[in-house]
Design a protein around this motif. Sequence first.
Motif, PDB file in Angstrom:
ATOM      1  N   ASP A 191       0.849  -1.193   0.000  1.00  0.00           N
ATOM      2  CA  ASP A 191       0.000   0.000   0.000  1.00  0.00           C
ATOM      3  C   ASP A 191       0.883   1.240   0.000  1.00  0.00           C
ATOM      4  O   ASP A 191       1.523   1.557   0.995  1.00  0.00           O
ATOM      5  N   HIS A 192       0.917   1.928  -1.136  1.00  0.00           N
ATOM      6  CA  HIS A 192       1.806   3.083  -1.263  1.00  0.00           C
ATOM      7  C   HIS A 192       1.500   4.141  -0.207  1.00  0.00           C
ATOM      8  O   HIS A 192       2.405   4.744   0.381  1.00  0.00           O
ATOM      9  N   ASP A 193       0.214   4.381   0.076  1.00  0.00           N
ATOM     10  CA  ASP A 193      -0.148   5.396   1.060  1.00  0.00           C
ATOM     11  C   ASP A 193       0.351   5.022   2.450  1.00  0.00           C
ATOM     12  O   ASP A 193       0.744   5.886   3.243  1.00  0.00           O
ATOM     13  N   LEU A 194       0.342   3.725   2.749  1.00  0.00           N
ATOM     14  CA  LEU A 194       0.786   3.264   4.060  1.00  0.00           C
ATOM     15  C   LEU A 194       2.290   3.414   4.230  1.00  0.00           C
ATOM     16  O   LEU A 194       2.786   3.731   5.308  1.00  0.00           O
ATOM     17  N   TYR A 195       3.031   3.204   3.131  1.00  0.00           N
ATOM     18  CA  TYR A 195       4.486   3.180   3.215  1.00  0.00           C
ATOM     19  C   TYR A 195       5.167   4.453   2.716  1.00  0.00           C
ATOM     20  O   TYR A 195       6.386   4.494   2.603  1.00  0.00           O
ATOM     21  N   CYS A 196       4.395   5.481   2.397  1.00  0.00           N
ATOM     22  CA  CYS A 196       5.029   6.691   1.877  1.00  0.00           C
ATOM     23  C   CYS A 196       5.732   7.490   2.969  1.00  0.00           C
ATOM     24  O   CYS A 196       6.603   8.312   2.684  1.00  0.00           O
ATOM     25  N   GLY A 197       5.379   7.268   4.228  1.00  0.00           N
ATOM     26  CA  GLY A 197       6.044   7.946   5.330  1.00  0.00           C
ATOM     27  C   GLY A 197       7.005   7.031   6.056  1.00  0.00           C
ATOM     28  O   GLY A 197       7.142   5.857   5.735  1.00  0.00           O
ATOM     29  N   LYS A 198       7.677   7.569   7.056  1.00  0.00           N
ATOM     30  CA  LYS A 198       8.656   6.786   7.802  1.00  0.00           C
ATOM     31  C   LYS A 198       8.021   5.970   8.919  1.00  0.00           C
ATOM     32  O   LYS A 198       8.640   5.029   9.427  1.00  0.00           O
ATOM     33  N   ASP A 251      11.596   1.741   6.537  1.00  0.00           N
ATOM     34  CA  ASP A 251      12.832   2.112   5.838  1.00  0.00           C
ATOM     35  C   ASP A 251      12.535   2.037   4.343  1.00  0.00           C
ATOM     36  O   ASP A 251      12.530   0.959   3.753  1.00  0.00           O
ATOM     37  N   ARG A 252      12.267   3.196   3.727  1.00  0.00           N
ATOM     38  CA  ARG A 252      11.840   3.209   2.332  1.00  0.00           C
ATOM     39  C   ARG A 252      12.941   2.731   1.384  1.00  0.00           C
ATOM     40  O   ARG A 252      12.667   2.136   0.345  1.00  0.00           O
ATOM     41  N   TYR A 308       9.782  -7.282   8.393  1.00  0.00           N
ATOM     42  CA  TYR A 308       9.576  -7.834   7.055  1.00  0.00           C
ATOM     43  C   TYR A 308      10.040  -6.868   5.974  1.00  0.00           C
ATOM     44  O   TYR A 308      10.186  -5.672   6.208  1.00  0.00           O
ATOM     45  N   ARG A 309      10.292  -7.436   4.792  1.00  0.00           N
ATOM     46  CA  ARG A 309      10.645  -6.647   3.608  1.00  0.00           C
ATOM     47  C   ARG A 309       9.598  -6.925   2.540  1.00  0.00           C
ATOM     48  O   ARG A 309       9.483  -8.044   2.052  1.00  0.00           O
TER      49      ARG A 309
END
Length: 243
Positions: free
Chosen positions: A145-152, A173-174, A198-199
């Motif tokens: 989910d891009h919205d979930l992972y766009c922040g730190k 860690d983006r 996880y990655r």
Amino acid sequence: MDYDIAAYGERRPDYDSMDWALRHDEDEASRFLAELAPGGTALELGIGTGRVALPLARRGLKVVGVEGSPSMAAGLERNVGDEDVEVVIGDFADVPVEATFDLVYCISETFFLLPTQDSQIRCVQNTAERLADGGLFVVQAIVPDHDLYCGKQSTGTRQVGEQSAIISARRHDRAEQRVELQSIVLKENGNTFYPMLYRYVWPSELDLMAKLAGLTRVSRSSGWRNEPFTAASGEYVAVYRKN
């Protein structure tokens, strides 16, 4: 969090009763997998307590599983009845078995538990070596989910009840596509913590890993019922064949 292949299962002794963490898709999954290799041999990477392996064995397949957690493996052994299922303790990135299989599968984002791109590539390459000619590798995963992972970092509510709540806190860690996740079960009589490292992998990245290992993608659907995969799909089941 430090990576430990056993940590996920060892911190979840109550895994079979964790309804909030389970997909409850074992019937659909076992049916889908059994149709790919009827009466054949199957290897599950991260077999856990046998949620899918046991119904798959009841459909006529011989199933071997790799599991990093001794507690999970013990839970599987307690669940086994007449099913033809066995478990090997080890890191599933190494695929530490000697036999070849008609089918290898990794479900419920278990592939993401491998914490680096190198370990994920190694897993796919080792899987290819364990497949018989024409054998299939199946991966079930979510589309990140891009919205979930766009922040730190982020937090979210998973479940709310009258006397309990479950929340998730993530640190992201983006650059490495790695997430430190803490799921916290809040209850009147105390709190329980379920950490996870996880990655995540994008579908196209998984395709490339498979290609590098000599595997060709046969299909990618939105689920076990072969629903079409689209830009709006939140999860997928990918099937790869050994050339």
